[in-house]
Structures are given as C-alpha cells and as structure tokens.
Design a protein around this motif. Structure first.
Motif, PDB file in Angstrom:
ATOM      1  N   GLN A  99      -3.983 -11.852   5.782  1.00 47.70           N
ATOM      2  CA  GLN A  99      -2.669 -12.440   5.483  1.00 47.70           C
ATOM      3  C   GLN A  99      -2.253 -13.358   6.623  1.00 47.70           C
ATOM      4  OE1 GLN A  99      -0.086  -8.605   6.296  1.00 47.70           O
ATOM      5  NE2 GLN A  99       1.107 -10.423   6.842  1.00 47.70           N
ATOM      6  N   CYS A 100      -1.336 -14.273   6.307  1.00 44.60           N
ATOM      7  CA  CYS A 100      -0.677 -15.020   7.363  1.00 44.60           C
ATOM      8  C   CYS A 100       0.439 -14.124   7.897  1.00 44.60           C
ATOM      9  CB  CYS A 100      -0.096 -16.314   6.804  1.00 44.60           C
ATOM     10  SG  CYS A 100      -1.396 -17.392   6.169  1.00 44.60           S
ATOM     11  N   PRO A 101       0.869 -14.355   9.138  1.00 43.67           N
ATOM     12  CA  PRO A 101       1.884 -13.461   9.695  1.00 43.67           C
ATOM     13  C   PRO A 101       3.221 -13.548   8.951  1.00 43.67           C
ATOM     14  CG  PRO A 101       1.166 -15.108  11.322  1.00 43.67           C
ATOM     15  CD  PRO A 101       0.413 -15.379  10.079  1.00 43.67           C
ATOM     16  N   ILE A 102       3.981 -12.476   9.064  1.00 44.31           N
ATOM     17  CA  ILE A 102       5.369 -12.482   8.588  1.00 44.31           C
ATOM     18  C   ILE A 102       6.157 -13.164   9.709  1.00 44.31           C
ATOM     19  CG2 ILE A 102       7.316 -11.081   7.812  1.00 44.31           C
ATOM     20  CD1 ILE A 102       5.235  -8.749   7.444  1.00 44.31           C
ATOM     21  N   GLN A 103       6.664 -14.347   9.413  1.00 46.62           N
ATOM     22  CA  GLN A 103       7.319 -15.115  10.472  1.00 46.62           C
ATOM     23  C   GLN A 103       8.758 -14.639  10.675  1.00 46.62           C
ATOM     24  OE1 GLN A 103       6.437 -19.366  10.398  1.00 46.62           O
ATOM     25  NE2 GLN A 103       4.658 -18.966   9.110  1.00 46.62           N
ATOM     26  N   PRO A 104       9.355 -15.000  11.814  1.00 49.53           N
ATOM     27  CA  PRO A 104      10.731 -14.570  12.089  1.00 49.53           C
ATOM     28  C   PRO A 104      11.650 -14.863  10.901  1.00 49.53           C
ATOM     29  CG  PRO A 104       9.799 -15.646  14.011  1.00 49.53           C
ATOM     30  CD  PRO A 104       8.784 -15.776  12.923  1.00 49.53           C
ATOM     31  N   GLY A 105      12.431 -13.871  10.506  1.00 51.44           N
ATOM     32  CA  GLY A 105      13.362 -14.033   9.392  1.00 51.44           C
ATOM     33  C   GLY A 105      12.750 -13.750   8.035  1.00 51.44           C
ATOM     34  N   GLN A 106      11.424 -13.588   7.981  1.00 51.13           N
ATOM     35  CA  GLN A 106      10.782 -13.358   6.682  1.00 51.13           C
ATOM     36  C   GLN A 106      10.509 -11.870   6.447  1.00 51.13           C
ATOM     37  OE1 GLN A 106       7.226 -15.745   6.591  1.00 51.13           O
ATOM     38  NE2 GLN A 106       8.369 -17.657   6.305  1.00 51.13           N
ATOM     39  N   SER A 107      10.125 -11.563   5.200  1.00 49.53           N
ATOM     40  CA  SER A 107       9.746 -10.181   4.898  1.00 49.53           C
ATOM     41  C   SER A 107       8.536 -10.183   3.971  1.00 49.53           C
ATOM     42  CB  SER A 107      10.913  -9.446   4.246  1.00 49.53           C
ATOM     43  OG  SER A 107      11.160  -9.985   2.966  1.00 49.53           O
ATOM     44  N   TYR A 108       7.912  -9.029   3.874  1.00 46.68           N
ATOM     45  CA  TYR A 108       6.731  -8.876   3.014  1.00 46.68           C
ATOM     46  C   TYR A 108       6.653  -7.411   2.603  1.00 46.68           C
ATOM     47  CZ  TYR A 108       1.725  -8.863   1.655  1.00 46.68           C
ATOM     48  OH  TYR A 108       0.532  -8.734   0.988  1.00 46.68           O
ATOM     49  N   VAL A 109       6.358  -7.171   1.317  1.00 43.68           N
ATOM     50  CA  VAL A 109       6.219  -5.795   0.832  1.00 43.68           C
ATOM     51  C   VAL A 109       4.728  -5.444   0.757  1.00 43.68           C
ATOM     52  CG1 VAL A 109       6.664  -4.170  -1.047  1.00 43.68           C
ATOM     53  CG2 VAL A 109       8.359  -5.943  -0.496  1.00 43.68           C
ATOM     54  N   TYR A 110       4.306  -4.512   1.615  1.00 42.41           N
ATOM     55  CA  TYR A 110       2.937  -3.993   1.545  1.00 42.41           C
ATOM     56  C   TYR A 110       2.895  -2.993   0.400  1.00 42.41           C
ATOM     57  CZ  TYR A 110       2.029  -6.122   6.084  1.00 42.41           C
ATOM     58  OH  TYR A 110       1.854  -7.024   7.107  1.00 42.41           O
ATOM     59  N   ASN A 111       1.952  -3.191  -0.504  1.00 41.06           N
ATOM     60  CA  ASN A 111       1.878  -2.412  -1.739  1.00 41.06           C
ATOM     61  C   ASN A 111       0.458  -1.876  -1.878  1.00 41.06           C
ATOM     62  OD1 ASN A 111       1.654  -1.595  -4.416  1.00 41.06           O
ATOM     63  ND2 ASN A 111       2.447  -3.501  -5.306  1.00 41.06           N
ATOM     64  N   PHE A 112       0.304  -0.570  -1.700  1.00 42.90           N
ATOM     65  CA  PHE A 112      -1.050  -0.003  -1.809  1.00 42.90           C
ATOM     66  C   PHE A 112      -0.999   1.420  -2.317  1.00 42.90           C
ATOM     67  CE2 PHE A 112       0.438   0.449   2.587  1.00 42.90           C
ATOM     68  CZ  PHE A 112       0.214   1.785   2.865  1.00 42.90           C
ATOM     69  N   THR A 113      -2.121   1.840  -2.873  1.00 46.42           N
ATOM     70  CA  THR A 113      -2.242   3.196  -3.404  1.00 46.42           C
ATOM     71  C   THR A 113      -3.271   3.949  -2.575  1.00 46.42           C
ATOM     72  OG1 THR A 113      -1.615   2.419  -5.586  1.00 46.42           O
ATOM     73  CG2 THR A 113      -2.805   4.507  -5.502  1.00 46.42           C
ATOM     74  N   ILE A 114      -2.939   5.195  -2.258  1.00 47.17           N
ATOM     75  CA  ILE A 114      -3.834   5.997  -1.410  1.00 47.17           C
ATOM     76  C   ILE A 114      -4.765   6.790  -2.320  1.00 47.17           C
ATOM     77  CG2 ILE A 114      -3.973   7.752   0.386  1.00 47.17           C
ATOM     78  CD1 ILE A 114      -1.087   6.930   1.155  1.00 47.17           C
ATOM     79  N   THR A 115      -6.030   6.398  -2.353  1.00 48.74           N
ATOM     80  CA  THR A 115      -6.996   6.982  -3.293  1.00 48.74           C
ATOM     81  C   THR A 115      -8.112   7.692  -2.537  1.00 48.74           C
ATOM     82  OG1 THR A 115      -6.549   5.119  -4.763  1.00 48.74           O
ATOM     83  CG2 THR A 115      -8.503   6.434  -5.258  1.00 48.74           C
ATOM     84  N   GLY A 116      -8.325   8.955  -2.853  1.00 51.35           N
ATOM     85  CA  GLY A 116      -9.465   9.686  -2.304  1.00 51.35           C
ATOM     86  C   GLY A 116      -9.395   9.943  -0.813  1.00 51.35           C
ATOM     87  N   GLN A 117      -8.191   9.958  -0.262  1.00 50.40           N
ATOM     88  CA  GLN A 117      -8.044  10.189   1.169  1.00 50.40           C
ATOM     89  C   GLN A 117      -6.891  11.132   1.425  1.00 50.40           C
ATOM     90  OE1 GLN A 117      -7.616   5.735   2.162  1.00 50.40           O
ATOM     91  NE2 GLN A 117      -8.757   6.545   3.879  1.00 50.40           N
TER      92      GLN A 117
END
Ligand SMILES: *[C@@H]1O[C@H](CO)[C@@H](O)[C@H](O)[C@H]1NC(C)=O
Ligand SMILES: *[C@@H]1O[C@H](CO)[C@@H](O)[C@H](O)[C@H]1NC(C)=O
Ligand SMILES: *[C@@H]1O[C@H](CO)[C@@H](O)[C@H](O)[C@H]1NC(C)=O
Ligand SMILES: *[C@@H]1O[C@H](CO)[C@@H](O)[C@H](O)[C@H]1NC(C)=O
Ligand SMILES: *[C@@H]1O[C@H](CO)[C@@H](O)[C@H](O)[C@H]1NC(C)=O
Ligand SMILES: *[C@@H]1O[C@H](CO)[C@@H](O)[C@H](O)[C@H]1NC(C)=O
Ligand SMILES: *[C@@H]1O[C@H](CO)[C@@H](O)[C@H](O)[C@H]1NC(C)=O
Ligand SMILES: *[C@@H]1O[C@H](CO)[C@@H](O)[C@H](O)[C@H]1NC(C)=O
Ligand SMILES: *[C@@H]1O[C@H](CO)[C@@H](O)[C@H](O)[C@H]1NC(C)=O
Ligand SMILES: *[C@@H]1O[C@H](CO)[C@@H](O)[C@H](O)[C@H]1NC(C)=O
Ligand SMILES: *[C@@H]1O[C@H](CO)[C@@H](O)[C@H](O)[C@H]1NC(C)=O
Ligand SMILES: *[C@@H]1O[C@H](CO)[C@@H](O)[C@H](O)[C@H]1NC(C)=O
Ligand SMILES: [Cu+2]
Length: 556
Positions: A99-117
């Motif tokens: 990914q490109c960085p989340i720059q100052p003032g920005q946001s990003y939603v990390y969306n993942f599923t935890i499978t087999g761990q």
C-alpha cells in the motif's frame, strides 16, 4: 436508542472472550503523545495515545476492521504481523510494498479475516522507524468451544518487550542515513513500556505482574524492539513454552528464552514459590562484534500478600554473547504436530532458492562521516530500493516500470560466505521480486555472510508461515545438510533467526496470491536494504485470486 444499541454492540465486540461477534471494529487514532521514560519526557507517535498501543483481541474466523486515522505529520501504515491475509494483501501494511502510506489527515480501513490461526501476534507501524513506539499485541483466541492443547492457565498476560531512545527515532535513522554509518543503539529496553529498576529512574519501578500462589499464568511475550534480539527470564520460575508465532509447539520447560524482533512466545508459569517478589529480566542477545544497547529491562513478579517494600529475588541475565543459551531454546522448538494441529510440511520443492543475507559497502559521496561510503545490506547481493508506487498496486493494475521479476534465486558469485570477505563489498541496487505460481512449494536456504561482520538476522516473511526444516553453522552444504532436515515436526513460524555465521532452511506453500515482503526484522538492516518480495500469481480456482483493493486504499 438504536444508535446506542449499535454502539454497545460495537464496544462489546472488542472483547471476544465475552461476546460472540463475527466482525470486530477497532479505531486506531495515530496521535502524538508526550510521555516520560528514563526520567525525561518527549513526544512520541502512538496509537490512541498509548505506549505500547492497545491489544487487538479477536477470535479465529473473525473479520477484523481497523480504521486507522492519521493525525500526525508523518506518513503511516500498520502491519498485522503474522496474520496470513489470505487474498487480502491490501490489508498487510508494509508501506510501498502492499500500500501507499496513509498520509497526514487521511484514514484507511484494514479489512481482513483471521483464517486457520490462533495465538499471539503483534501489530506495528511498517514505515521508517515508527514502529519503535507504534506497536501492540494481537491475541487471536481459538474458535469458541475449542480448547488449548494444554491445560488452560488461570490468567493470561500480554508482555511486550521494546527499545527506547531518548532521541526521536526518526532523527536517529535520518542521522544514520546521512552519515552512512550505523545508527545509535537504544538507551534502554522496556517491558510493557517501562525500563524498570536498573534504569536509575526512581519514578520508574517498572511493570508488575501480580500473581496468586498456586495459579498458572500464560505470558504472551512479544518482541517489539527495533534492532535487538532479547533474552527473557524470571527469577525462581521455569517457563513452559506452548506456542511461538501463533503456532502450537510441543511443550517444554526452560529457564531462559530468546526472542527476536517480530517473534512471539507463549510461556506458562506456575506461581509455585508461595510468596515474594521475583525479578523479570529482558536483556540483549548479540553473539557477534556489533554494538548493542546492553541495558537490562526489569519488571517484577509479585505474589499477592507480599509487602511491596520487600526486596525482589534477583536473576542474572545471560551474557549478551550466550549463543549456547539461545541455541538451547531454539533447538527445543518443535511443532506440536497433533491430529488437530498437524505440521503440513511441504515434502517436495518446486523452487529451491539460496539467499545470502548480510551487509555490504557502497559509495556515497555525501556521506562525510562514512568517508564517502555507506553501509548497506542485501540479499543475493541486491540492495532493495523502495519504489514510489506500492508493488501490489503495480502488480494488480499492471503498472510497468515499478519492479522487475528477476530477483536471483542464487547468489551471483559463490565464495566462502562465512569466511574471508570477497574482493569487493559493493552490492547492486534493485527493486526485484521473485515470481512463483499459485500453490508452488518454495524452499529458501538463508545463508548469513561474514561481510563486515557475521550476524544473526531474524528474517520475516509476510503472507505465510514457513517450516524451519534445517539449521547449521558455516556454509550450507546441499549434499549432506539436506539429509538432516526435519520434515516431520519442524517449528512453524513467520520470523526466524539466521544464526550468526550460519544458515537456516525454510519451506512454505505459496497458497496466497499477492506480493509478500521478506526482510530482516532488525530495522537497521531493513533500512539498509535487506529485503525483497515474492510475487505469487493467482490460481485458476474460484478462491485463488487476489481480491480487488478497497476503495479507500491510500494513493501515492
Ligand atoms: C508536549 O510537551 C511540550 C512541552 O512540555 C508542549 O510544548 C507540547 O505541546 C506537548 N505536546 C503534546 C502533543 O502534548
Ligand atoms: C471487507 O472485505 C470483504 C471482502 O473480503 C467485503 O465483503 C466487506 O464488505 C468489507 N468490509 C468493509 C467494511 O469494507
Ligand atoms: C547519536 O549519538 C551521538 C553520540 O552519543 C550523539 O552525539 C548524537 O546526538 C546521537 N544522535 C541522535 C539522533 O540522538
Ligand atoms: C545506575 O547507577 C549505578 C550506581 O550509581 C551505576 O553503577 C550504574 O552504571 C547506573 N546505570 C545506568 C544505566 O546509568
Ligand atoms: C555496556 O556498554 C557500554 C558502552 O559500550 C560499556 O561502557 C559498558 O561497560 C557495558 N556494560 C556491560 C555490563 O557490558
Ligand atoms: C563472551 O564475551 C566475554 C566477554 O567479552 C568473553 O570473555 C567470553 O569468552 C565470550 N563467550 C563466548 C561464548 O564467546
Ligand atoms: C542505489 O540506491 C540509492 C537509493 O536507495 C541511491 O542513493 C544510490 O545512488 C543508488 N546507487 C546506485 C549505484 O545506483
Ligand atoms: C571458510 O572460512 C572459514 C573461516 O575462515 C574456514 O574455517 C573454513 O574452512 C572455510 N571454508 C571453506 C570451504 O573454505
Ligand atoms: C555484487 O555486485 C557488484 C556489482 O555488480 C559486484 O561488483 C560484486 O562483485 C558482487 N558481489 C558479490 C559477492 O557477488
Ligand atoms: C495446493 O497444495 C496443497 C498441498 O500440496 C494441496 O492440498 C491443495 O489441493 C493444492 N491446491 C490446489 C488448488 O492445487
Ligand atoms: C558435511 O560436509 C562437510 C563439508 O564437506 C563436512 O565437514 C561434514 O563432516 C559433513 N557432514 C556430514 C554429516 O557428513
Ligand atoms: C508521504 O507519502 C507520499 C506518497 O508516497 C509521498 O509523496 C510523500 O513524500 C511522503 N511524505 C513524507 C514526509 O515522506
Ligand atoms: Cu538483519
């Protein structure tokens, strides 16, 4: 009313031990926070104002949504270290890789599923040196109703080891990049954010682990330090090791563990001493001539009913070059390999790779302190140069010119890797990846070099767990060393120490399409270029392709 109920459910879903929720929402506000350690105060970058940051609790099979909002003046990205991210490379986090960085003032939603761990992992910033203070634990509980494969401890405690600099860590790395020399070592180690009694700071007594006689405690130990492997021990108490890097191991008892940055270890202790206070110590492991911060961080195990004024039973940390103590722990680790938790070691190898890992020296006209040269690092003589477009985007959107797929599977020249250095110590620059097909099996022998100095490199692979099938000193010998590989119950993990002046062999199944970083987890070496990436193509089946990126994926 309805919105209150929604908030209540969202809050309750943060505690998986209490409530059943398939989707867990977290909010990570990246903010500056003034904080004091070593009797002095400085502003640091934190998540939600906390150091270490909040522990992310979830359960196997949960979908995790973390909204990261950047309120600081630095670019930020967060990595969920050890989470497989099956088909969701967009949520892996290393800046300019996925990914490109989340720059100052920005946001990003990390969306993942935890499978087999299930087990202990960590999250941390994955850009520059921000992970010094931007890190925290990840606890993945087993599926509801599925027990641990060992007696359930009475209590569980997250224990995060770290490193503390009196200076701003971004200034430390920038100073090193300008000089071409090694960055300053840290000024203290920490246990759950505190250096403890040896730091001569009367206001900093350190972390206290309160216990009741007769009960058992599972310590979820995480090394979040930037540059140092650490020994960890507790006076008067043995550690029963049950898991590393969120994979169960055959339980064994030991006095002292060694843990590299990025690694985790679950250790159960029984409070069998009746009463008293006992020193907990974290101290560096370095068995080559490289400068380290040699201060021991301490904490206290405190039996209930014991006066706080009573003196603690002390413990001597191992000497920093105690290779034998480290090896005793490392060679005891074996996969549990039970019916429920089998070790699925690849028995055939599609790609047999040999990677030299180590340092080099390149010209640097502006490096005055370095006399016109700079220390670099690389794999197979390639010093990785960070792109300005994330590799995963370039791959998915077919953007040309960002990387090449000619990462060498072998070193360009053979030499006595752990003996006298070659004629020239220079490396080549490159943004190269090694490409494999979906579901190929990959073996990588990671060979330390003695260029400048042999050194233990904890190598971390994103997107996969691997099996550590072999390990030895000196040069890897393909003729006879493969004969002693353990293909039955080798330890399975995501970060492995290449022994100083030696090698390790790892195997993994490339069942996760995307672009996956492999790098030394000593931040100083990553900074110098000890990194590369694997590109795993999509498979042909229905669930074998990288998913499309989320719409809020940061742009460069
Ligand atoms: C930190 O403290 C300094 C002086 O003590 C102050 O100027 C600064 O505003 C504080 N910063 C934050 C983020 O609280
Ligand atoms: C998370 O990703 C899944 C697909 O993996 C998608 O179905 C879901 O809508 C996403 N959730 C959010 C909140 O973006
Ligand atoms: C690094 O250490 C040197 C020597 O102690 C010191 O002069 C310098 O200020 C330090 N650099 C930073 C960024 O703290
Ligand atoms: C702490 O103080 C003691 C006694 O004054 C001294 O020997 C020791 O070196 C000091 N340690 C640190 C880390 O400054
Ligand atoms: C720690 O390192 C410092 C600086 O290199 C040195 O002066 C000191 O003697 C070392 N202490 C121990 C206990 O090795
Ligand atoms: C460790 O270092 C000490 C002090 O430098 C030295 O005396 C000792 O021989 C070393 N031990 C090993 C195993 O190299
Ligand atoms: C290698 O890349 C670095 C930037 O990462 C650059 O400063 C250096 O000049 C490059 N060296 C060569 C020989 O291209
Ligand atoms: C490599 O160098 C080491 C250290 O000098 C030496 O002990 C070893 O015999 C050398 N190995 C070979 C194959 O030349
Ligand atoms: C690394 O590459 C440089 C530049 O091509 C070359 O001069 C050097 O000999 C290579 N070193 C090794 C160990 O292969
Ligand atoms: C991938 O490899 C694993 C292990 O060899 C095998 O069980 C699985 O069926 C393979 N999947 C595909 C789609 O080939
Ligand atoms: C493996 O080969 C090396 C170098 O030829 C030799 O020193 C060593 O004894 C061999 N080990 C075994 C187990 O045959
Ligand atoms: C932050 O990231 C953007 C996008 O890659 C880049 O253009 C900018 O220079 C970065 N800012 C800093 C301070 O590194
Ligand atoms: Cu390294």
């Amino acid at each position: 009313m309805e919105s209150w109920i929604r908030v209540l459910i969202l809050v309750a879903c943060l505690f998986p031990a209490v409530v059943e929720c398939r989707v867990r929402h977290f909010k990570f506000n990246v903010v500056m926070r003034n904080t004091s350690r070593l009797c002095s105060s400085k502003p640091i970058v934190t998540v939600n104002g906390r150091f270490p940051g909040p522990t992310l609790y979830a359960r196997e099979d949960d979908t995790v949504l973390v909204k990261v909002v950047n309120h600081v003046t630095y670019n930020v990205s967060i990595h969920w270290h050890g989470i497989r991210q099956l088909r969701t490379g967009w949520a892996d986090g290393p800046a300019y890789i996925t990914q490109c960085p989340i720059q100052p003032g920005q946001s990003y939603v990390y969306n993942f599923t935890i499978t087999g761990q299930r087990g202990t992992l960590l999250w941390h910033a994955h850009i520059s040196w921000l992970r010094a203070t931007v890190h925290g634990g990840i606890v993945v509980l087993p599926k509801r109703g599925v027990p641990y494969p060992f007696p359930k401890p009475n209590k569980e405690v997250v224990v995060i080891l770290g490193e503390w600099w009196k200076s701003d860590t971004e200034a430390v790395v920038n100073e090193a990049l300008n000089s071409g020399l090694a960055p300053n070592v840290s000024d203290a180690h920490t246990i759950n954010g505190h250096p403890g009694s040896l730091s001569n700071c009367s206001t900093q007594d350190g972390f206290t682990l309160s216990v009741e006689s007769g009960k058992s405690y599972m310590l979820r130990i995480i090394n979040a330090a930037l540059n140092e492997e650490l020994f960890f021990k507790i006076a008067g108490h043995k550690l029963t090791i049950v898991e590393v890097d969120a994979v169960y191991v055959k339980p064994f008892k030991i006095d002292t563990i060694v843990i590299a940055p990025g690694q985790t270890t679950n250790a159960i202790i029984t409070a069998d001493q009746g009463s008293g206070k006992y020193m907990i110590a974290a101290s560096p492991f370095m068995d080559s001539p490289v400068a380290v911060d040699n201060l021991t961080a301490t904490a206290t195990l405190h039996y209930s009913g014991t006066l706080s004024s009573s003196p603690a039973t002390l413990t001597n940390p191992p000497p920093q070059n105690a290779t034998a103590v480290a090896n005793n722990f490392i060679t005891s680790l074996k996969s549990l390999n039970s019916k429920n938790f089998p070790a699925k070691v690849p028995l055939t190898v599609d790609h047999s790779l040999f990677f030299t890992v180590g340092l080099g020296i390149n010209p640097c006209p502006t490096c005055i302190a370095g006399n016109g040269s700079r220390v670099v690092a690389g794999i197979n003589n390639v010093t990785f140069v960070m792109p300005t477009t994330a590799l995963l985007q370039a791959h998915f959107f077919n953007i040309k010119g960002v990387f090449t797929t000619d990462f060498p599977g072998n070193p360009p020249t053979t030499f006595n890797y752990t003996g006298a250095p070659p004629q020239t110590l220079q490396t080549i620059n490159g943004t190269k990846v090694y490409r494999v097909s979906y579901n190929d099996t990959v073996q990588v022998v990671l060979q330390d070099t003695g260029i400048i100095a042999p050194e233990n490199h904890p190598i971390h692979l994103h997107g996969f767990n691997f099996f550590a099938v072999g390990r030895g000193l000196g040069n890897f010998n393909p003729k006879n060393d493969t004969k002693s590989f353990n293909l039955v119950d080798p330890v399975e993990r995501n970060t492995i120490g290449v022994p100083s002046g030696g090698w390790v062999a790892i195997r993994f199944l490339a069942d996760n399409p995307g672009v996956w970083f492999l790098h030394c987890h000593l931040e100083v070496h990553t900074t110098w270029g000890l990194k590369m990436a694997f590109l795993v193509d999509n498979g042909k089946g229905p669930n074998e392709s990288l998913l499309p990126p989320p719409s809020d994926l940061p742009k460069c």
